[in-house]
Motif scaffolding. Sequence first.
Motif, PDB file in Angstrom:
ATOM      1  N   VAL A   1      10.138 -13.336  -2.971  1.00  0.00           N
ATOM      2  CA  VAL A   1      10.035 -12.919  -1.574  1.00  0.00           C
ATOM      3  C   VAL A   1      10.507 -11.480  -1.415  1.00  0.00           C
ATOM      4  CG1 VAL A   1      10.923 -13.289   0.761  1.00  0.00           C
ATOM      5  CG2 VAL A   1      10.209 -15.243  -0.622  1.00  0.00           C
ATOM      6  N   ARG A   2      11.592 -11.126  -2.072  1.00  0.00           N
ATOM      7  CA  ARG A   2      12.071  -9.746  -1.973  1.00  0.00           C
ATOM      8  C   ARG A   2      11.011  -8.753  -2.423  1.00  0.00           C
ATOM      9  NH1 ARG A   2      17.001 -11.696  -4.570  1.00  0.00           N
ATOM     10  NH2 ARG A   2      18.512 -12.249  -2.961  1.00  0.00           N
ATOM     11  N   GLU A   3      10.342  -9.071  -3.527  1.00  0.00           N
ATOM     12  CA  GLU A   3       9.295  -8.174  -4.030  1.00  0.00           C
ATOM     13  C   GLU A   3       8.144  -8.073  -3.041  1.00  0.00           C
ATOM     14  OE1 GLU A   3       8.165  -9.745  -7.778  1.00  0.00           O
ATOM     15  OE2 GLU A   3      10.075  -9.309  -8.753  1.00  0.00           O
ATOM     16  N   VAL A   4       7.746  -9.210  -2.456  1.00  0.00           N
ATOM     17  CA  VAL A   4       6.620  -9.223  -1.526  1.00  0.00           C
ATOM     18  C   VAL A   4       6.951  -8.424  -0.268  1.00  0.00           C
ATOM     19  CG1 VAL A   4       5.204 -10.685  -0.011  1.00  0.00           C
ATOM     20  CG2 VAL A   4       5.642 -11.383  -2.371  1.00  0.00           C
ATOM     21  N   VAL A   5       8.101  -8.702   0.333  1.00  0.00           N
ATOM     22  CA  VAL A   5       8.427  -8.020   1.592  1.00  0.00           C
ATOM     23  C   VAL A   5       8.714  -6.540   1.361  1.00  0.00           C
ATOM     24  CG1 VAL A   5       9.231 -10.130   2.716  1.00  0.00           C
ATOM     25  CG2 VAL A   5      10.876  -8.696   1.506  1.00  0.00           C
ATOM     26  N   ARG A   6       9.238  -6.215   0.198  1.00  0.00           N
ATOM     27  CA  ARG A   6       9.464  -4.796  -0.109  1.00  0.00           C
ATOM     28  C   ARG A   6       8.133  -4.050  -0.187  1.00  0.00           C
ATOM     29  NH1 ARG A   6      12.410  -5.423  -4.498  1.00  0.00           N
ATOM     30  NH2 ARG A   6      14.391  -5.491  -3.359  1.00  0.00           N
ATOM     31  N   SER A   7       7.140  -4.682  -0.816  1.00  0.00           N
ATOM     32  CA  SER A   7       5.814  -4.065  -0.895  1.00  0.00           C
ATOM     33  C   SER A   7       5.194  -3.910   0.489  1.00  0.00           C
ATOM     34  CB  SER A   7       4.889  -4.917  -1.775  1.00  0.00           C
ATOM     35  OG  SER A   7       5.338  -4.945  -3.117  1.00  0.00           O
ATOM     36  N   MET A   8       5.304  -4.938   1.321  1.00  0.00           N
ATOM     37  CA  MET A   8       4.749  -4.860   2.665  1.00  0.00           C
ATOM     38  C   MET A   8       5.465  -3.804   3.491  1.00  0.00           C
ATOM     39  SD  MET A   8       3.780  -8.781   3.731  1.00  0.00           S
ATOM     40  CE  MET A   8       5.481  -9.349   3.823  1.00  0.00           C
TER      41      MET A   8
END
Length: 263
Positions: free
Chosen positions: A230-237
């Motif tokens: 989740v951290r990786e996904v939200v950081r990308s967004m």
Amino acid sequence: MEAASADDPAYRRTCAALSARIHHLTATTLSKIGEADLSWIAAERAMQAADEADDPLVLASAARSGTHALLAVGRFEDALELGEAAAKWLVPRMAAGDPAALSLYGMLYLRTAVAAARHQDRATSNDLLAHATRAGEQLGVDANYWHTGFGPANVELHRLSAALDLGDVTQVIEQAPKVDVEHLPAERQVTYLIDYARALSLMAKDDEALQTLLSAEQKSPAIVRHSTVVREVVRSMYRRAPATAGRKSSALLALPERCGAVR
């Protein structure tokens, strides 16, 4: 426990089985929040205790935590080897019609299928998923023996996870909404939503990905906020937001902060 075990071997095995279950839960939890090294330590202790318990179900459950930990540290081939070995321990209990053995057997093949997918071995992943599919069909329902949540629906969720790791993002986006997960344990529902959000994010469908993660957070705030994926996904967004929307929404600002993805 040691003092009691010297007098009563049966009590010693019971305590060892309990220790194995506790360390199993610890290992799987640690792997999900990114504590890979600690997860492996807990998994090793689970397997050591399981050896002393001398019960194939305890051994298989501990090995399942071992596959989680090995995946977390990137040891995919070791995860495959451990999972396949542990599945063989369960065959006699499966032959006797034990649904718990069938559930653990199926989950071991699901975990090893994911390991193969992360190793980009599509053929092996598909073969292992086929083993799990047959076990799910034989069980016939989505049950929760030994906290596995195993059954036909869980097989489909792991199929989506493997497809995502193999790069079949469009397939995941098309198939994920068709899988009914409402009857599964909350942890499995949240993992499914995280995988779906990751696929949406990879296709830059950030509004849909954000709403999917917010739905997951409502079901289990702790899992979402401590998930490295989740951290990786939200950081990308979060980084894409200025280019795609001109500004960051309050929701997109708040979720990364809650997850510790941005400072």
